[in-house]
Design an enzyme around this catalytic site. Sequence first.
Site, PDB file in Angstrom:
ATOM      1  N   GLY A  15     -29.883 -13.937  -6.301  1.00 13.35           N
ATOM      2  CA  GLY A  15     -30.148 -13.955  -7.690  1.00 13.35           C
ATOM      3  C   GLY A  15     -30.632 -12.078  -7.934  1.00 13.35           C
ATOM      4  O   GLY A  15     -31.988 -12.581  -9.223  1.00 13.35           O
ATOM      5  N   HIS A 112     -21.367  -3.742  -8.658  1.00 15.67           N
ATOM      6  CA  HIS A 112     -20.455  -3.973  -7.440  1.00 15.67           C
ATOM      7  C   HIS A 112     -21.242  -2.949  -6.469  1.00 15.67           C
ATOM      8  O   HIS A 112     -22.044  -1.675  -6.959  1.00 15.67           O
ATOM      9  CB  HIS A 112     -19.477  -3.828  -7.908  1.00 15.67           C
ATOM     10  CG  HIS A 112     -18.517  -3.474  -7.082  1.00 15.67           C
ATOM     11  ND1 HIS A 112     -17.265  -4.837  -6.470  1.00 15.67           N
ATOM     12  CD2 HIS A 112     -17.791  -2.591  -6.004  1.00 15.67           C
ATOM     13  CE1 HIS A 112     -16.725  -4.683  -5.423  1.00 15.67           C
ATOM     14  NE2 HIS A 112     -16.881  -2.914  -5.528  1.00 15.67           N
TER      15      HIS A 112
END
Length: 218
Positions: A15, A112
């Site tokens: 996270g 990504h």
Amino acid sequence: MTRQVPIGVLISGSGTNLQAIIDAIDAQVLDARIEVVVSNKADAQGLARAKKHRLCTEVVDPKGFPSREAYDQAVVEILQRRGVELVVLAGFMRLLSPVFVKSYSNRIMNIHPALLPAFPGLRVQKKALEHGVRFSGCTVHFVNDECDEGPIIIQAVVPVFANDNETSLTARILQQEHRIYPRAIQLYAEGRLHVVGRQVLIDHLTTDESQVLIQPPL
Ligand code: GAR
């Protein structure tokens, strides 16, 4: 002032991108409000970050669902119940079914750790190293039905050095992820992103033709 876009952040792991988004909101450079953080893993470290900032969290364990579609429908219902307008995939390691993508068409972003369309999929920093590229980086894109394939919003480029390994390259890329993800969301918040076919048109952009990178340097 720009309105605060209600967002839902989906995570599976540490996270750090979620943290970058939280920090950008706190620093008032991102006009968004995190309505909910959803994790598919109960032990995701990102959940602790969310709780520390008193964000609402939900764990949706895929084990309880008969199909990918049923799982996605449950997540979509949570997001809709919380009034989420933009879905932010931040290290969410699941493919989304068309059920999900249709519900939030052009309103799901993903980050990504490679320069798409090069190196889609998993362990892409390792793949970039093995391929011998001189540059890699990260991409924020809108999500469509294909994996890592949707219209590109913003990319950052980092050099790849001869002595890099997967860890060092991952860290260099991650630093830039933390810069470009809040920026992409802010562009959305400002209403400046328009998806036209494969392209994302961005209002009021400046260009800089001197932005050329050469590696190894001349
Ligand atoms: C990030 O590097 C992100 O680009 C990648 O997972 C990491 C999550 O880190 N996502 C993917 O590979 C998606 N296919 P974080 O949990 O610390 O934000």
